[in-house]
Motif scaffolding. Sequence first.
Motif, PDB file in Angstrom:
ATOM      1  N   ASN A 299       9.207  51.873  39.684  1.00 26.74           N
ATOM      2  CA  ASN A 299       8.716  51.515  38.352  1.00 26.74           C
ATOM      3  C   ASN A 299       9.835  50.994  37.458  1.00 26.74           C
ATOM      4  O   ASN A 299       9.643  50.049  36.681  1.00 26.74           O
ATOM      5  CB  ASN A 299       8.031  52.711  37.694  1.00 26.74           C
ATOM      6  N   LEU A 300      11.010  51.608  37.552  1.00 34.13           N
ATOM      7  CA  LEU A 300      12.150  51.141  36.758  1.00 34.13           C
ATOM      8  C   LEU A 300      12.566  49.736  37.175  1.00 34.13           C
ATOM      9  O   LEU A 300      12.864  48.886  36.323  1.00 34.13           O
ATOM     10  CB  LEU A 300      13.324  52.116  36.907  1.00 34.13           C
TER      11      LEU A 300
ATOM     12  N   LYS B 135      12.282  43.766  35.989  1.00 34.94           N
ATOM     13  CA  LYS B 135      11.803  42.430  36.363  1.00 34.94           C
ATOM     14  C   LYS B 135      10.795  41.908  35.341  1.00 34.94           C
ATOM     15  O   LYS B 135      10.766  40.707  35.039  1.00 34.94           O
ATOM     16  CB  LYS B 135      11.176  42.478  37.757  1.00 34.94           C
ATOM     17  N   LEU B 136       9.972  42.813  34.795  1.00 30.59           N
ATOM     18  CA  LEU B 136       8.990  42.404  33.789  1.00 30.59           C
ATOM     19  C   LEU B 136       9.673  41.896  32.526  1.00 30.59           C
ATOM     20  O   LEU B 136       9.209  40.936  31.902  1.00 30.59           O
ATOM     21  CB  LEU B 136       8.078  43.594  33.435  1.00 30.59           C
ATOM     22  N   ARG B 137      10.760  42.528  32.145  1.00 25.83           N
ATOM     23  CA  ARG B 137      11.464  42.101  30.934  1.00 25.83           C
ATOM     24  C   ARG B 137      12.043  40.695  31.100  1.00 25.83           C
ATOM     25  O   ARG B 137      12.157  39.943  30.131  1.00 25.83           O
ATOM     26  CB  ARG B 137      12.566  43.099  30.582  1.00 25.83           C
ATOM     27  N   ARG B 138      12.398  40.336  32.330  1.00 27.46           N
ATOM     28  CA  ARG B 138      12.914  38.984  32.572  1.00 27.46           C
ATOM     29  C   ARG B 138      11.783  37.977  32.808  1.00 27.46           C
ATOM     30  O   ARG B 138      11.997  36.773  32.711  1.00 27.46           O
ATOM     31  CB  ARG B 138      13.862  38.994  33.783  1.00 27.46           C
ATOM     32  N   ALA B 139      10.594  38.481  33.139  1.00 31.66           N
ATOM     33  CA  ALA B 139       9.478  37.600  33.493  1.00 31.66           C
ATOM     34  C   ALA B 139       9.082  36.683  32.335  1.00 31.66           C
ATOM     35  O   ALA B 139       8.765  35.505  32.551  1.00 31.66           O
ATOM     36  CB  ALA B 139       8.281  38.423  33.953  1.00 31.66           C
ATOM     37  N   LEU B 140       9.090  37.208  31.118  1.00 31.30           N
ATOM     38  CA  LEU B 140       8.697  36.396  29.967  1.00 31.30           C
ATOM     39  C   LEU B 140       9.727  35.290  29.737  1.00 31.30           C
ATOM     40  O   LEU B 140       9.363  34.140  29.447  1.00 31.30           O
ATOM     41  CB  LEU B 140       8.563  37.276  28.722  1.00 31.30           C
ATOM     42  N   GLU B 141      11.007  35.619  29.879  1.00 32.17           N
ATOM     43  CA  GLU B 141      12.065  34.614  29.712  1.00 32.17           C
ATOM     44  C   GLU B 141      11.959  33.535  30.785  1.00 32.17           C
ATOM     45  O   GLU B 141      12.232  32.363  30.536  1.00 32.17           O
ATOM     46  CB  GLU B 141      13.433  35.281  29.787  1.00 32.17           C
ATOM     47  N   ARG B 142      11.565  33.933  31.997  1.00 34.13           N
ATOM     48  CA  ARG B 142      11.488  32.995  33.116  1.00 34.13           C
ATOM     49  C   ARG B 142      10.147  32.267  33.184  1.00 34.13           C
ATOM     50  O   ARG B 142       9.909  31.490  34.113  1.00 34.13           O
ATOM     51  CB  ARG B 142      11.712  33.753  34.428  1.00 34.13           C
ATOM     52  N   ASP B 143       9.270  32.544  32.237  1.00 32.35           N
ATOM     53  CA  ASP B 143       7.955  31.885  32.197  1.00 32.35           C
ATOM     54  C   ASP B 143       7.155  32.168  33.460  1.00 32.35           C
ATOM     55  O   ASP B 143       6.521  31.271  34.037  1.00 32.35           O
ATOM     56  CB  ASP B 143       8.135  30.372  31.999  1.00 32.35           C
TER      57      ASP B 143
ATOM     58  N   LEU C 260       2.795  37.085  43.710  1.00 28.56           N
ATOM     59  CA  LEU C 260       1.742  37.404  42.756  1.00 28.56           C
ATOM     60  C   LEU C 260       1.537  38.917  42.702  1.00 28.56           C
ATOM     61  O   LEU C 260       1.118  39.531  43.684  1.00 28.56           O
ATOM     62  CB  LEU C 260       0.435  36.710  43.149  1.00 28.56           C
ATOM     63  N   VAL C 261       1.852  39.509  41.560  1.00 33.84           N
ATOM     64  CA  VAL C 261       1.768  40.965  41.389  1.00 33.84           C
ATOM     65  C   VAL C 261       0.406  41.309  40.787  1.00 33.84           C
ATOM     66  O   VAL C 261       0.019  40.730  39.761  1.00 33.84           O
ATOM     67  CB  VAL C 261       2.893  41.484  40.470  1.00 33.84           C
ATOM     68  N   PRO C 262      -0.351  42.251  41.371  1.00 31.99           N
ATOM     69  CA  PRO C 262      -1.674  42.606  40.839  1.00 31.99           C
ATOM     70  C   PRO C 262      -1.572  43.161  39.410  1.00 31.99           C
ATOM     71  O   PRO C 262      -0.642  43.915  39.104  1.00 31.99           O
ATOM     72  CB  PRO C 262      -2.178  43.688  41.803  1.00 31.99           C
ATOM     73  N   PRO C 263      -2.509  42.812  38.531  1.00 33.52           N
ATOM     74  CA  PRO C 263      -2.476  43.326  37.154  1.00 33.52           C
ATOM     75  C   PRO C 263      -2.441  44.846  37.080  1.00 33.52           C
ATOM     76  O   PRO C 263      -1.783  45.411  36.200  1.00 33.52           O
ATOM     77  CB  PRO C 263      -3.770  42.765  36.545  1.00 33.52           C
ATOM     78  N   ALA C 264      -3.144  45.509  37.993  1.00 30.86           N
ATOM     79  CA  ALA C 264      -3.165  46.978  37.970  1.00 30.86           C
ATOM     80  C   ALA C 264      -1.789  47.571  38.215  1.00 30.86           C
ATOM     81  O   ALA C 264      -1.538  48.728  37.863  1.00 30.86           O
ATOM     82  CB  ALA C 264      -4.143  47.496  39.015  1.00 30.86           C
ATOM     83  N   ARG C 265      -0.906  46.772  38.799  1.00 32.65           N
ATOM     84  CA  ARG C 265       0.445  47.260  39.083  1.00 32.65           C
ATOM     85  C   ARG C 265       1.376  47.105  37.891  1.00 32.65           C
ATOM     86  O   ARG C 265       2.242  47.951  37.665  1.00 32.65           O
ATOM     87  CB  ARG C 265       1.018  46.495  40.288  1.00 32.65           C
ATOM     88  N   PHE C 266       1.219  46.028  37.107  1.00 32.97           N
ATOM     89  CA  PHE C 266       2.210  45.794  36.048  1.00 32.97           C
ATOM     90  C   PHE C 266       1.704  46.036  34.627  1.00 32.97           C
ATOM     91  O   PHE C 266       2.506  46.352  33.738  1.00 32.97           O
ATOM     92  CB  PHE C 266       2.800  44.379  36.155  1.00 32.97           C
TER      93      PHE C 266
ATOM     94  N   GLU D  10       2.248  48.572  29.037  1.00 35.52           N
ATOM     95  CA  GLU D  10       1.744  49.434  27.974  1.00 35.52           C
ATOM     96  C   GLU D  10       2.661  50.632  27.751  1.00 35.52           C
ATOM     97  O   GLU D  10       2.916  51.033  26.613  1.00 35.52           O
ATOM     98  CB  GLU D  10       0.322  49.873  28.303  1.00 35.52           C
ATOM     99  N   GLU D  11       3.165  51.215  28.835  1.00 33.15           N
ATOM    100  CA  GLU D  11       4.051  52.381  28.716  1.00 33.15           C
ATOM    101  C   GLU D  11       5.338  52.040  27.977  1.00 33.15           C
ATOM    102  O   GLU D  11       5.861  52.843  27.204  1.00 33.15           O
ATOM    103  CB  GLU D  11       4.392  52.929  30.109  1.00 33.15           C
ATOM    104  N   THR D  12       5.857  50.843  28.210  1.00 33.11           N
ATOM    105  CA  THR D  12       7.128  50.442  27.616  1.00 33.11           C
ATOM    106  C   THR D  12       6.967  49.804  26.233  1.00 33.11           C
ATOM    107  O   THR D  12       7.953  49.608  25.529  1.00 33.11           O
ATOM    108  CB  THR D  12       7.846  49.437  28.527  1.00 33.11           C
ATOM    109  N   GLY D  13       5.742  49.469  25.856  1.00 28.58           N
ATOM    110  CA  GLY D  13       5.515  48.776  24.588  1.00 28.58           C
ATOM    111  C   GLY D  13       5.730  47.277  24.687  1.00 28.58           C
ATOM    112  O   GLY D  13       5.527  46.545  23.707  1.00 28.58           O
ATOM    113  N   PHE D  14       6.138  46.792  25.861  1.00 32.32           N
ATOM    114  CA  PHE D  14       6.378  45.367  26.053  1.00 32.32           C
ATOM    115  C   PHE D  14       5.077  44.566  26.001  1.00 32.32           C
ATOM    116  O   PHE D  14       5.092  43.339  25.903  1.00 32.32           O
ATOM    117  CB  PHE D  14       7.091  45.160  27.386  1.00 32.32           C
ATOM    118  N   ILE D  15       3.959  45.283  26.039  1.00 34.00           N
ATOM    119  CA  ILE D  15       2.659  44.625  25.953  1.00 34.00           C
ATOM    120  C   ILE D  15       2.495  43.890  24.622  1.00 34.00           C
ATOM    121  O   ILE D  15       1.726  42.920  24.524  1.00 34.00           O
ATOM    122  CB  ILE D  15       1.511  45.664  26.132  1.00 34.00           C
ATOM    123  N   ILE D  16       3.223  44.318  23.583  1.00 32.40           N
ATOM    124  CA  ILE D  16       3.126  43.645  22.284  1.00 32.40           C
ATOM    125  C   ILE D  16       3.619  42.205  22.401  1.00 32.40           C
ATOM    126  O   ILE D  16       2.959  41.261  21.957  1.00 32.40           O
ATOM    127  CB  ILE D  16       3.928  44.419  21.221  1.00 32.40           C
TER     128      ILE D  16
END
Length: 257
Positions: free
Chosen positions: A8-9, A14-22, A55-61, A66-72
């Motif tokens: 998860n960590l 990787k999720l935090r970099r995903a937005l920057e990498r489009d 392609l990562v399933p939505p249920a996985r990420f 939501e837990e990290t607040g990055f959903i905002i």
Amino acid sequence: MSARIADNLALENKLRRALERDEFVLHYQPKVELEGRRVVGVEALIRWQSTELGLVPPARFIPILEETGFIIEVGSWALRRAALDHRAWLEAGLEAPKVAVNVSAIQLRQRDFVRIVQGSIAGSAGIDLEITESLIMEDIQASIEKLAAVRDLGIGIAIDDFGTGYSSLAYLARLPVETLKIDRSFIITMDKDPTTMTLVQTIIQLARSLRLKVVAEGVETEDQANILRLLRCDQMQGYLFSKPLPAAELVTLLRRP
């Protein structure tokens, strides 16, 4: 347990970099009229096309977002992307359906929720919001005030997964919504379970009495569609008509006569 935490960590980083990498994309699932099967709207569904993981399933990420607040941040991106796509469809001369974007609990709790929505859609008239029934009921008075302000911006509001929460009918009449979406758990069993059929019929009758549109989620068979048509449901969404489509494939669908 340690391995799961480590996974998860790693995924969070990787999720935090995903937005920057489009790496995030939106797929769109059509909502169609039961009579005539005309596309009258689409729901935007976020997908993560990771350069490292595929392609990562939505249920996985999404739970991690939501837990990290990055959903905002990702939620604001989804609103902007949906507004841009809708504008592009109009500029291409298409009869562009309105786009419904899901809102999370963390987004709705933000004090400046209305300002964030307004800034993200940048004046687009083609965006609606979908909010789950249970989320709205967490703080009903605050929900009423925020959603009324959103509606004043010309944004339609739908209650998603209706029937799975505990809505007070008194509050339902006060909520500034225009659509109820019947949860797919009812739709997939209604043709086998008379009790569920009665519940679906009751939800449709309730919505009509409040002058709300009704969308049935998760419609997968013609039998289900025929039942919903007899019950006077307005619209359906599900694999019977179409899976969620990338924007380019949706354009091809919209160009069909």
